[in-house]
Design a protein around this motif. Structure first.
Motif, short mmCIF file in Angstrom:
data_model
loop_
_atom_site.label_atom_id
_atom_site.label_comp_id
_atom_site.label_asym_id
_atom_site.label_seq_id
_atom_site.Cartn_x
_atom_site.Cartn_y
_atom_site.Cartn_z
N SER A 19 -3.61 11.67 4.09
CA SER A 19 -2.50 11.28 4.97
C SER A 19 -3.00 10.35 6.06
N PRO A 20 -2.19 9.36 6.47
CA PRO A 20 -2.60 8.48 7.57
C PRO A 20 -2.49 9.15 8.94
N ALA A 21 -1.92 10.36 8.98
CA ALA A 21 -1.68 11.03 10.26
C ALA A 21 -2.74 12.07 10.59
N GLU A 22 -3.89 12.00 9.94
CA GLU A 22 -5.00 12.90 10.28
C GLU A 22 -5.66 12.35 11.54
N ILE A 23 -5.13 12.76 12.69
CA ILE A 23 -5.53 12.12 13.95
C ILE A 23 -6.99 12.36 14.28
N ASN A 24 -7.59 13.44 13.75
CA ASN A 24 -9.01 13.68 14.00
C ASN A 24 -9.91 12.74 13.20
N LEU A 25 -9.34 12.02 12.24
CA LEU A 25 -10.14 11.13 11.39
C LEU A 25 -9.77 9.66 11.60
N ARG A 26 -9.02 9.36 12.65
CA ARG A 26 -8.48 8.02 12.82
C ARG A 26 -9.55 6.98 13.17
N GLU A 27 -10.53 7.37 13.94
CA GLU A 27 -11.52 6.40 14.40
C GLU A 27 -12.30 5.83 13.21
N GLY A 28 -12.27 4.51 13.07
CA GLY A 28 -13.01 3.87 11.99
C GLY A 28 -12.43 4.12 10.62
N ASP A 29 -11.15 4.47 10.53
CA ASP A 29 -10.53 4.77 9.24
C ASP A 29 -10.62 3.56 8.30
N ILE A 30 -11.01 3.84 7.07
CA ILE A 30 -11.04 2.77 6.06
C ILE A 30 -10.12 3.09 4.88
N MET B 34 0.85 -1.20 0.00
CA MET B 34 0.00 0.00 0.00
C MET B 34 0.88 1.24 0.00
N VAL B 35 0.55 2.20 -0.87
CA VAL B 35 1.24 3.48 -0.91
C VAL B 35 0.40 4.51 -0.18
N GLN B 36 0.96 5.08 0.89
CA GLN B 36 0.32 6.17 1.61
C GLN B 36 1.20 7.41 1.50
N GLY B 37 0.61 8.58 1.69
CA GLY B 37 1.34 9.82 1.52
C GLY B 37 1.36 10.66 2.78
N THR B 38 2.36 11.50 2.90
CA THR B 38 2.40 12.40 4.05
C THR B 38 1.40 13.53 3.92
N THR B 39 0.99 13.81 2.69
CA THR B 39 0.02 14.88 2.41
C THR B 39 -0.82 14.47 1.20
N SER B 40 -1.89 15.22 0.97
CA SER B 40 -2.57 15.10 -0.31
C SER B 40 -1.61 15.58 -1.40
N ASP B 41 -1.73 15.03 -2.59
CA ASP B 41 -0.90 15.39 -3.75
C ASP B 41 0.58 15.13 -3.51
N ALA B 42 0.90 14.15 -2.67
CA ALA B 42 2.31 13.78 -2.49
C ALA B 42 2.81 12.94 -3.66
N GLY B 43 1.88 12.36 -4.44
CA GLY B 43 2.27 11.53 -5.58
C GLY B 43 1.82 10.09 -5.47
N LYS B 44 0.87 9.82 -4.58
CA LYS B 44 0.39 8.44 -4.38
C LYS B 44 -0.18 7.85 -5.67
N SER B 45 -1.10 8.57 -6.30
CA SER B 45 -1.76 8.05 -7.50
C SER B 45 -0.74 7.77 -8.60
N THR B 46 0.21 8.67 -8.77
CA THR B 46 1.20 8.52 -9.83
C THR B 46 2.13 7.35 -9.54
N LEU B 47 2.57 7.22 -8.28
CA LEU B 47 3.45 6.11 -7.93
C LEU B 47 2.76 4.77 -8.13
N VAL B 48 1.49 4.67 -7.70
CA VAL B 48 0.76 3.42 -7.89
C VAL B 48 0.58 3.13 -9.38
N ALA B 49 0.24 4.14 -10.17
CA ALA B 49 0.08 3.93 -11.61
C ALA B 49 1.38 3.44 -12.23
N GLY B 50 2.49 4.06 -11.84
CA GLY B 50 3.79 3.65 -12.38
C GLY B 50 4.16 2.23 -11.97
N LEU B 51 3.91 1.87 -10.71
CA LEU B 51 4.19 0.51 -10.25
C LEU B 51 3.29 -0.49 -10.96
#
Length: 532
Positions: A140-151, A1-18
């Motif tokens: 980002s996985p570090a959005e602590i206000n949104l952690r509960e029930g994260d999918i 799984m590719v996760q990013g430190t921020t939105s627009d970090a390049g997740k979509s592009t990295l996954v597409a390239g892989l």
């Protein structure tokens, strides 16, 4: 799984390239590859081979795997319809519209339980069909206000026991703080799940970065799997945001626009613009002076009027009545009327097509408060919004100026439009059921139907068809209709084959990843996961 430190970090592009890298080279150890994004929030979407709807980025990633798009690749899609609300699409079908409080906090439990069930159902089905699944996180996985029930991020990774690569954008600055800070906000088990880092969009001397990489690896005890260069002129379908290069060009003065060579095309940007990827073939065409015009771009150039143009396009919208009201607030309706008086061409696509009509009725409150809005009254159609979306992949023929051109694309809209019996519809379509995703195999076509309207004077064209410009022949015919011959250019010359460009760019991206990622370490991560 590719996760990013921020939105627009390049997740979509990295996954597409892989996806392309592994799919084109079975020698890397995986003979079948598919993308997956548990939950996406985007206004650019695509119709799937099984008759549903997913985010545009996952359709691109599917193409990178040489697959048709399928609803299992993106089981939960949220399409914002206001600042606080979004339409919920689960496994390809629109279910309801929820406000922000229903997505997050105590009131969100019912939604998250249903969404996670759909995510795990789709993931389990894909797991049976493919050797390698490349998963994209959201935000980002570090959005602590949104952690509960994260999918969307670590909640999913923990549920399916998936290793994670963390990507950060060095071009924004603070890349080491982004990576270390993200790790610091994760739980111990989540930190252990992160197997390495990718630094994205680097430009400069890699030797100057090496001391920072050495420190990061020593401090976190995790490897940097690669430093990816800043890729100029990478033309791939955008997940949501407008292309930055064209944003900077938008809102030029009329004089500047008139001084530019080529056919002048404006696409109006309203708050809920959707599927702006329709216009990538125009944006990349060497004979087109292309501009997105937004409220922000007009403020920057200090001119509230629309620049002079040969063709104005009203794009799709996730909230047609609200965006039509916005268009009127900016005075763009008056500018459009003036544009037509001077002989300019006008085109509406999907929601923009509905705006061109007499009335737009939303009795059920599908896109907002129930009500009735007058359209721009430039075409003789009346639209009623409906709870069930029209989702269909189509192929057919465009007829203009006594010529025809093949077209292929999709329709994705909530409303149906009533047209006069003698309406001049310039497009004839048949349904396409080319499923080829590896999950289904049926195929067939219907008997055909008409789409769109052309005004009696030939100045105004409306259509529900997304992808109309993708065919070079159809694009050339539309540019001829819009007046390119008056610029001294051949409408057919320089026409862009966006499908060919997409393939070339995916291969280019895969080549870059192969050159700049530590493939031995990456394959080791994948081998360890497959053993687990």
């Amino acid at each position: 799984m590719v996760q990013g430190t921020t939105s627009d970090a390049g997740k979509s592009t990295l996954v597409a390239g892989l996806c392309r890298l592994f799919a084109r080279d079975p020698g890397l150890g995986f003979d079948s590859v598919a993308p997956f994004k548990p939950q996406n929030m985007a206004l650019n979407s695509a119709v799937t081979s099984d008759g549903g709807e997913i985010g545009r980025a996952q359709a691109l990633q599917a193409a990178a795997c040489y697959l048709m798009p399928h609803t299992d690749f993106n089981p939960v899609l949220l399409k914002p319809s206001s600042d606080t609300g979004a339409q919920v699409i689960i496994q390809g079908k629109a279910l309801t519209t929820l406000e922000a409080g229903q997505f997050f906090g105590p009131a969100s439990r019912d939604y998250k339980a249903r969404a996670m069930a759909a995510v795990l159902d789709s993931f389990s089905r894909l797991r049976l069909g493919y050797r390698l699944l490349l998963v994209e996180g959201a935000g980002s996985p570090a959005e602590i206000n949104l952690r509960e029930g994260d999918i969307a991020n670590m909640g999913f990774a923990e549920a399916v026991d998936c290793p994670v690569i963390l990507i950060a954008d060095i071009d924004k600055g603070g890349v080491f703080a982004h990576l270390v800070g993200t790790l610091a906000l994760l739980s111990a088990s989540e930190r252990a799940r992160v197997k390495g880092f990718v630094i994205n969009r680097f430009r400069g001397d890699i030797g100057l970065l090496q001391p920072g990489i050495d420190w990061l690896e020593a401090y976190t005890h995790k490897p940097v799997l690669g430093v990816l260069p800043y890729l100029h002129d990478l033309h791939l379908d955008a997940e949501d945001a407008l292309p930055q290069a064209t944003q900077s060009q938008a809102g030029l003065s009329s004089q500047a626009s008139q001084a530019s060579a080529g056919l002048r095309v404006l696409v109006l940007v309203y708050p809920h613009i959707s599927n702006h990827t329709d216009f990538d073939p125009l944006r990349l065409h060497p004979g087109v002076d292309f501009q997105y015009v937004s409220l922000q771009s007009q403020a920057q150039c200090g001119d509230k009027r629309l620049p002079a143009a040969d063709l104005i396009i009203l794009p799709g919208s996730k909230n047609v009545r609200a965006d039509l009201a916005f268009l009127r607030q900016q005075g763009w309706d008056g500018d459009i009327a003036r544009h037509l008086r001077y002989g300019g061409k006008l085109m509406g696509v999907c929601g923009g097509y509905q705006m061109l009509g007499q009335w737009i009725a939303d009795p059920l409150g599908v896109e907002g408060a129930p009500g009735l809005s007058p359209g721009l009254r430039l075409l003789p159609l009346t639209t009623g919004l409906e709870a069930d979306k029209q989702l269909r992949r189509v192929t057919g023929e465009l007829s203009l100026l006594g010529q025809t051109a093949a077209v292929q694309g999709y329709e994705i809209h909530c409303g149906s439009s009533d047209l006069p019996a003698n309406a001049a519809s310039p497009i004839r379509l048949t349904l396409e059921h080319a499923l080829g995703s590896g999950l289904d195999s049926d195929s067939g076509t219907d008997s055909g139907f008409c789409d769109g309207l052309l005004s009696d004077d030939g100045q105004i064209l409306g259509t529900y068809l997304h992808g109309l410009f993708d065919s070079p022949t159809a694009c050339g015919l539309l540019l001829q209709w819009a007046g390119m011959a008056s610029t001294g250019m051949d409408p057919g010359a320089g026409a862009v084959d966006i499908n060919l460009i997409r393939e070339q760019q995916l291969d280019r991206l895969a080549d870059v990843l192969a050159a700049h990622l530590d493939m031995d370490k990456l394959q080791q991560i994948l081998r360890e996961d497959s053993k687990a």
